[in-house]
Design an enzyme around this catalytic site. Structure first.
Site, mmCIF file in Angstrom:
data_model
loop_
_atom_site.group_PDB
_atom_site.id
_atom_site.type_symbol
_atom_site.label_atom_id
_atom_site.label_comp_id
_atom_site.label_asym_id
_atom_site.label_seq_id
_atom_site.Cartn_x
_atom_site.Cartn_y
_atom_site.Cartn_z
ATOM 1 N N ARG A 98 0.816 -1.219 0.000
ATOM 2 C CA ARG A 98 0.000 0.000 0.000
ATOM 3 C C ARG A 98 0.848 1.267 0.000
ATOM 4 O O ARG A 98 0.307 2.372 -0.035
ATOM 5 C CB ARG A 98 -0.953 0.000 1.196
ATOM 6 C CG ARG A 98 -0.280 0.022 2.562
ATOM 7 C CD ARG A 98 -1.299 -0.050 3.672
ATOM 8 N NE ARG A 98 -0.669 0.161 4.979
ATOM 9 C CZ ARG A 98 -1.296 0.602 6.046
ATOM 10 N NH1 ARG A 98 -2.583 0.903 5.969
ATOM 11 N NH2 ARG A 98 -0.657 0.747 7.190
ATOM 12 N N HIS A 168 -8.579 -4.261 2.716
ATOM 13 C CA HIS A 168 -8.951 -3.615 3.994
ATOM 14 C C HIS A 168 -10.063 -2.584 3.748
ATOM 15 O O HIS A 168 -9.880 -1.386 3.923
ATOM 16 C CB HIS A 168 -7.695 -2.948 4.543
ATOM 17 C CG HIS A 168 -7.747 -2.501 5.957
ATOM 18 N ND1 HIS A 168 -8.797 -1.794 6.497
ATOM 19 C CD2 HIS A 168 -6.847 -2.649 6.954
ATOM 20 C CE1 HIS A 168 -8.526 -1.525 7.753
ATOM 21 N NE2 HIS A 168 -7.355 -2.037 8.069
ATOM 22 N N ASP A 212 -12.573 -4.756 16.979
ATOM 23 C CA ASP A 212 -11.472 -5.244 16.148
ATOM 24 C C ASP A 212 -11.477 -6.765 16.246
ATOM 25 O O ASP A 212 -10.865 -7.347 17.124
ATOM 26 C CB ASP A 212 -10.138 -4.664 16.620
ATOM 27 C CG ASP A 212 -9.009 -4.916 15.622
ATOM 28 O OD1 ASP A 212 -9.232 -5.660 14.644
ATOM 29 O OD2 ASP A 212 -7.916 -4.359 15.817
ATOM 30 N N GLU A 270 -13.212 -6.749 6.071
ATOM 31 C CA GLU A 270 -12.036 -6.999 5.242
ATOM 32 C C GLU A 270 -11.961 -8.449 4.781
ATOM 33 O O GLU A 270 -12.052 -9.371 5.596
ATOM 34 C CB GLU A 270 -10.770 -6.645 6.035
ATOM 35 C CG GLU A 270 -10.828 -5.256 6.647
ATOM 36 C CD GLU A 270 -9.701 -5.012 7.632
ATOM 37 O OE1 GLU A 270 -8.612 -5.599 7.452
ATOM 38 O OE2 GLU A 270 -9.902 -4.241 8.593
#
Length: 297
Positions: A98, A168, A212, A270
């Site tokens: 990325r 993501h 998360d 994701e």
């Protein structure tokens, strides 16, 4: 500033390459069934909007469009590791893909869809990184009424290698506090805030605090239901992990590239292969992970 010269020899009328935010090169797609923006920096999809619809992806107003930073929002490509690198704590989080400029190698129209292919191969810099392997990655972005993303990785080594990956995706929602994610029921998950594995749940996932979660061994589809009535169905193939994330207020306030009041407007779901689900490739082998986002009002 990035060069805007890297492109196939010809482009369809629906595709234009120009200068985007921060001087980075951006590919703009305006097709019959949908539009999108993809930055060469990270092959990062920052916008997808079905024709006549609303933007599907969330992008932070504070995102840094810099050659040395990841873009906050859209669809970052996490590769070849996820999160912190276990062998090198100084290595960039979520890998180098990325943070590198990819090459647009093909762009064409197929019925109402616009199909773009981006390429990334190993370089001297990646070969001296925490993951020093020879590889080729091809990322195909299909823009239409639906958004289809396909990441194909080929092992160019003479020995086997392993890697982690995640698309993501930051999805835009009207209010995460009323949003639910279904399709992950029946799968135990790792709560990455506590490092504890928690049992499978019977009901769709709702949000009332920082979240998360890493669902290992998850396959198939998930559906994000927005309280405003819109749903996004996520169909994944060759993906064995799913990550669901929202930073909530306290963590958002600690993030320099994320607005303090932006967290209610997004949720990450994701498509991934991480931890025990990481991909192993023998010499010359390839693996393709695909995800399709279908929107209904």
């Amino acid at each position: 500033m990035s060069s805007v010269s890297a492109a196939p020899r010809s482009l369809p009328a629906s595709v234009r390459i120009g200068e985007g935010r921060g001087g980075l090169t951006v590919v703009r797609v305006v097709g019959r069934a949908g539009s999108a923006e993809i930055y060469l920096h990270g092959a990062h999809v920052t916008d997808f909007t079905p024709a006549g619809g609303r933007p599907v992806l969330f992008l932070s107003d504070l995102s840094r469009f810099e050659a040395t930073a990841a873009i906050r929002g859209g669809v970052p490509i996490c590769f070849p590791w996820f999160g912190a690198n276990a062998l090198d704590p100084a290595a960039p989080s979520h890998g180098f893909a990325r943070l590198i400029e990819w090459e647009l190698v093909d762009a064409h129209e197929s019925d109402d869809d616009v199909v773009l292919t981006f390429s990334l191969t190993d370089t001297p810099a990646t070969r001296t990184s925490a993951w020093p392997h020879r590889f080729e990655a091809r990322y195909t972005v299909t823009v239409g009424a639906r958004l289809t993303l396909a990441l194909r990785v080929t092992n160019r080594e003479t020995d086997a290698l392993s890697y982690e990956e995640a698309l993501h995706t930051y999805l835009r929602v009207s209010d995460v506090r009323g949003t639910t994610v279904s399709g992950l029921q029946g799968t135990a998950f790792l709560n990455q805030l506590t490092a504890l594995t928690e049992p499978a749940e019977n009901n769709p996932l709702g949000f009332g605090t920082e979240t998360d979660r890493l669902y290992l061994g998850s396959r198939g589809s998930a559906t994000v239901a927005d309280p405003d009535g819109r749903t996004v169905t996520i169909e994944s193939d060759a993906s064995d992990s799913t990550v669901v994330w929202n930073p909530w207020a306290d963590k958002a306030a600690r993030m320099s590239d994320f607005g303090d009041d932006e967290w209610p407007g997004m949720v990450c779901v994701e498509t991934a292969n991480v931890r025990r689900d990481q991909v192993r490739l023998d010499a010359g082998q390839s693996h393709t992970t695909t995800v399709v986002f279908a929107v209904s009002a």
